[in-house]
Scaffold this motif. Structure first.
Motif, PDB file in Angstrom:
ATOM      1  N   PRO A  50       0.831  -1.208   0.000  1.00  0.00           N
ATOM      2  CA  PRO A  50       0.000   0.000   0.000  1.00  0.00           C
ATOM      3  C   PRO A  50       0.868   1.263   0.000  1.00  0.00           C
ATOM      4  O   PRO A  50       2.001   1.227   0.480  1.00  0.00           O
ATOM      5  N   SER A  51       0.319   2.353  -0.509  1.00  0.00           N
ATOM      6  CA  SER A  51       1.109   3.584  -0.614  1.00  0.00           C
ATOM      7  C   SER A  51       1.377   4.181   0.761  1.00  0.00           C
ATOM      8  O   SER A  51       2.388   4.840   0.960  1.00  0.00           O
ATOM      9  N   ASP A  52       0.495   3.965   1.720  1.00  0.00           N
ATOM     10  CA  ASP A  52       0.696   4.506   3.069  1.00  0.00           C
ATOM     11  C   ASP A  52       0.550   3.368   4.090  1.00  0.00           C
ATOM     12  O   ASP A  52      -0.507   3.188   4.684  1.00  0.00           O
ATOM     13  N   PRO A  53       1.623   2.588   4.300  1.00  0.00           N
ATOM     14  CA  PRO A  53       1.509   1.392   5.153  1.00  0.00           C
ATOM     15  C   PRO A  53       1.107   1.687   6.596  1.00  0.00           C
ATOM     16  O   PRO A  53       0.595   0.804   7.282  1.00  0.00           O
ATOM     17  N   CYS A  54       1.325   2.921   7.063  1.00  0.00           N
ATOM     18  CA  CYS A  54       0.942   3.247   8.450  1.00  0.00           C
ATOM     19  C   CYS A  54      -0.553   3.466   8.592  1.00  0.00           C
ATOM     20  O   CYS A  54      -1.078   3.439   9.712  1.00  0.00           O
ATOM     21  N   ARG A  55      -1.230   3.753   7.479  1.00  0.00           N
ATOM     22  CA  ARG A  55      -2.645   4.133   7.585  1.00  0.00           C
ATOM     23  C   ARG A  55      -3.588   3.305   6.720  1.00  0.00           C
ATOM     24  O   ARG A  55      -4.806   3.405   6.883  1.00  0.00           O
ATOM     25  N   ASP A  56      -3.044   2.488   5.823  1.00  0.00           N
ATOM     26  CA  ASP A  56      -3.915   1.718   4.928  1.00  0.00           C
ATOM     27  C   ASP A  56      -4.713   0.695   5.748  1.00  0.00           C
ATOM     28  O   ASP A  56      -4.145  -0.051   6.552  1.00  0.00           O
ATOM     29  N   LEU A  57      -6.042   0.671   5.524  1.00  0.00           N
ATOM     30  CA  LEU A  57      -6.900  -0.188   6.347  1.00  0.00           C
ATOM     31  C   LEU A  57      -7.538  -1.339   5.560  1.00  0.00           C
ATOM     32  O   LEU A  57      -8.473  -1.977   6.057  1.00  0.00           O
ATOM     33  N   ALA A  58      -7.033  -1.631   4.356  1.00  0.00           N
ATOM     34  CA  ALA A  58      -7.579  -2.765   3.597  1.00  0.00           C
ATOM     35  C   ALA A  58      -7.352  -4.072   4.366  1.00  0.00           C
ATOM     36  O   ALA A  58      -8.251  -4.926   4.462  1.00  0.00           O
ATOM     37  N   GLY A  59      -6.168  -4.250   4.911  1.00  0.00           N
ATOM     38  CA  GLY A  59      -5.869  -5.457   5.697  1.00  0.00           C
ATOM     39  C   GLY A  59      -6.721  -5.530   6.954  1.00  0.00           C
ATOM     40  O   GLY A  59      -7.204  -6.600   7.335  1.00  0.00           O
ATOM     41  N   PHE A  60      -6.895  -4.382   7.576  1.00  0.00           N
ATOM     42  CA  PHE A  60      -7.750  -4.335   8.771  1.00  0.00           C
ATOM     43  C   PHE A  60      -9.172  -4.755   8.425  1.00  0.00           C
ATOM     44  O   PHE A  60      -9.786  -5.576   9.115  1.00  0.00           O
ATOM     45  N   GLU A  61      -9.698  -4.194   7.316  1.00  0.00           N
ATOM     46  CA  GLU A  61     -11.072  -4.528   6.919  1.00  0.00           C
ATOM     47  C   GLU A  61     -11.197  -6.018   6.598  1.00  0.00           C
ATOM     48  O   GLU A  61     -12.210  -6.652   6.939  1.00  0.00           O
ATOM     49  N   HIS A  62     -10.159  -6.567   5.972  1.00  0.00           N
ATOM     50  CA  HIS A  62     -10.136  -8.008   5.687  1.00  0.00           C
ATOM     51  C   HIS A  62     -10.271  -8.794   7.009  1.00  0.00           C
ATOM     52  O   HIS A  62     -11.042  -9.754   7.102  1.00  0.00           O
ATOM     53  N   CYS A  63      -9.541  -8.371   8.033  1.00  0.00           N
ATOM     54  CA  CYS A  63      -9.597  -9.045   9.351  1.00  0.00           C
ATOM     55  C   CYS A  63     -10.989  -8.939   9.970  1.00  0.00           C
ATOM     56  O   CYS A  63     -11.509  -9.907  10.534  1.00  0.00           O
ATOM     57  N   VAL A  64     -11.585  -7.756   9.868  1.00  0.00           N
ATOM     58  CA  VAL A  64     -12.928  -7.563  10.426  1.00  0.00           C
ATOM     59  C   VAL A  64     -13.920  -8.486   9.719  1.00  0.00           C
ATOM     60  O   VAL A  64     -14.763  -9.141  10.359  1.00  0.00           O
ATOM     61  N   ARG A  65     -13.778  -8.562   8.388  1.00  0.00           N
ATOM     62  CA  ARG A  65     -14.686  -9.427   7.618  1.00  0.00           C
ATOM     63  C   ARG A  65     -14.528 -10.886   8.039  1.00  0.00           C
ATOM     64  O   ARG A  65     -15.519 -11.618   8.196  1.00  0.00           O
ATOM     65  N   LEU A  66     -13.270 -11.321   8.242  1.00  0.00           N
ATOM     66  CA  LEU A  66     -13.019 -12.702   8.675  1.00  0.00           C
ATOM     67  C   LEU A  66     -13.745 -13.015   9.980  1.00  0.00           C
ATOM     68  O   LEU A  66     -14.356 -14.077  10.135  1.00  0.00           O
ATOM     69  N   ILE A  67     -13.674 -12.069  10.925  1.00  0.00           N
ATOM     70  CA  ILE A  67     -14.308 -12.295  12.226  1.00  0.00           C
ATOM     71  C   ILE A  67     -15.832 -12.290  12.091  1.00  0.00           C
ATOM     72  O   ILE A  67     -16.520 -13.131  12.684  1.00  0.00           O
ATOM     73  N   ALA A  68     -16.352 -11.366  11.282  1.00  0.00           N
ATOM     74  CA  ALA A  68     -17.811 -11.294  11.089  1.00  0.00           C
ATOM     75  C   ALA A  68     -18.326 -12.578  10.423  1.00  0.00           C
ATOM     76  O   ALA A  68     -19.365 -13.129  10.828  1.00  0.00           O
ATOM     77  N   GLU A  69     -17.600 -13.065   9.423  1.00  0.00           N
ATOM     78  CA  GLU A  69     -18.024 -14.295   8.728  1.00  0.00           C
ATOM     79  C   GLU A  69     -17.956 -15.503   9.661  1.00  0.00           C
ATOM     80  O   GLU A  69     -18.834 -16.369   9.646  1.00  0.00           O
ATOM     81  N   ARG A  70     -16.911 -15.545  10.497  1.00  0.00           N
ATOM     82  CA  ARG A  70     -16.784 -16.652  11.451  1.00  0.00           C
ATOM     83  C   ARG A  70     -17.936 -16.611  12.444  1.00  0.00           C
ATOM     84  O   ARG A  70     -18.533 -17.646  12.779  1.00  0.00           O
ATOM     85  N   GLN A  71     -18.275 -15.412  12.904  1.00  0.00           N
ATOM     86  CA  GLN A  71     -19.366 -15.266  13.867  1.00  0.00           C
ATOM     87  C   GLN A  71     -20.692 -15.717  13.252  1.00  0.00           C
ATOM     88  O   GLN A  71     -21.473 -16.434  13.881  1.00  0.00           O
ATOM     89  N   ALA A  72     -20.902 -15.309  11.984  1.00  0.00           N
ATOM     90  CA  ALA A  72     -22.134 -15.700  11.291  1.00  0.00           C
ATOM     91  C   ALA A  72     -22.194 -17.214  11.147  1.00  0.00           C
ATOM     92  O   ALA A  72     -23.249 -17.833  11.347  1.00  0.00           O
TER      93      ALA A  72
END
Lengths: 188, 188
Positions: B161-183
């Motif tokens: 990512p162009s701004d590794p300190c602030r890019d949240l694509a990986g974070f969103e991927h993690c959130v999705r993983l947890i939401a899908e597991r919960q579902a």
């Protein structure tokens, strides 16, 4: 009583010598030292997972951890050791640690990075503009206070040892602390 | 479901902005994000211990951790975050993490230190003669395999990512993983 010996000692060229000296010190105080497998580093598929599982099993078996928190490749302790300290804290084990380098985290960062005061935000920042913790603690607050809250405060040398990677005075101090605590608990 | 958000994001000059973006992403997936107090850094006696206790209470309250394991002031993740990952693993919580920097630990060490092969010992060593882990993992094996064993493997970007300190694509991927597991767990 079983003590898990965490630390970057396993990466030393003479890791086995240092490990044996640690074992001898534990034995002298009537304690059993459990040593991580990292010193048997080999390549190949599955080796790292095998080491992880073996270290985790050893931590689960141990009653306490002595973490060598001497700075490693940067201003902070070895991250593998820090993970293990967190794991043992989470498992409710007795947490003790030492560092062979004197000084605050801020001083350690400043010796490696450009650090300047940000007057407006009233804090120190590094060359990336990121805040540098300034609590007069030896490392990140989570690491230092984990010892305060779940065991014994970080053991530090009075004078910087000549060989911070191998000096075991701090380690022996930690072993004595655990042995004395055990004696006092048995007597209660 | 409550998710503890560990990461060096709290040291950014715009920590509150990044924290709010993370909160919004969690809310979008129906999850509650718990944020460490480090972003309210102030000086004074007892402040650091107060932060430690508040963060520990939040971790105890949370069901899972999302750790931002992007390298911080060196080849490895922020040690405060690594401690928290270990603590959550020790408490049996679900462990997920991401890094915004691609590459192996060996490559990251080699970009900051002089690293050479030690033919006799069949391993790489740094300028201090200390072994450098060479398992093709993104960081120290304890960190990477904690995710493999106690949650989900480390989430990495396809492209840096162009701004590794602030890019949240990986974070969103993690959130999705947890939401899908919960579902999937709720549906079971």
């Amino acid at each position: 009583m079983k003590i898990y010996q965490a630390g970057p000692d396993v990466f030393l060229p003479d890791a086995a010598v240092v490990g044996n000296r640690k074992k001898d010190i534990c034995a002298r105080f009537g304690l059993a030292g459990l040593f991580p497998l990292d010193n048997e580093i080999a390549q190949g598929d599955g080796v790292s997972l095998h080491i992880f599982r073996a270290n985790t099993a050893m931590m689960d078996e141990a009653d306490a951890i002595i973490a060598n928190l001497t700075p490693f490749r940067g201003p902070s302790a070895d991250p593998g050791t820090v993970y293990e300290l967190g794991y043992m804290a989470g498992r409710g084990k007795y947490c003790v640690g030492y560092s062979n380098v004197i000084g605050t985290y801020l001083e350690k960062v400043a010796s490696r990075h450009s650090v300047r005061p940000d007057e407006l935000a009233r804090r120190y920042v590094d060359d990336q503009g990121q805040a540098v913790e300034d609590f007069s603690l030896a490392d990140n607050l989570m690491i230092v206070h984990a010892l305060d809250e779940f065991g014994h405060p970080l053991v530090l040398p009075q004078q910087p040892p000549s060989d911070p990677c191998r000096d075991l005075a701090g380690f022996e101090h930690c072993v004595r602390l655990i042995a004395e605590r055990q004696a006092s608990l048995s007597g209660a």
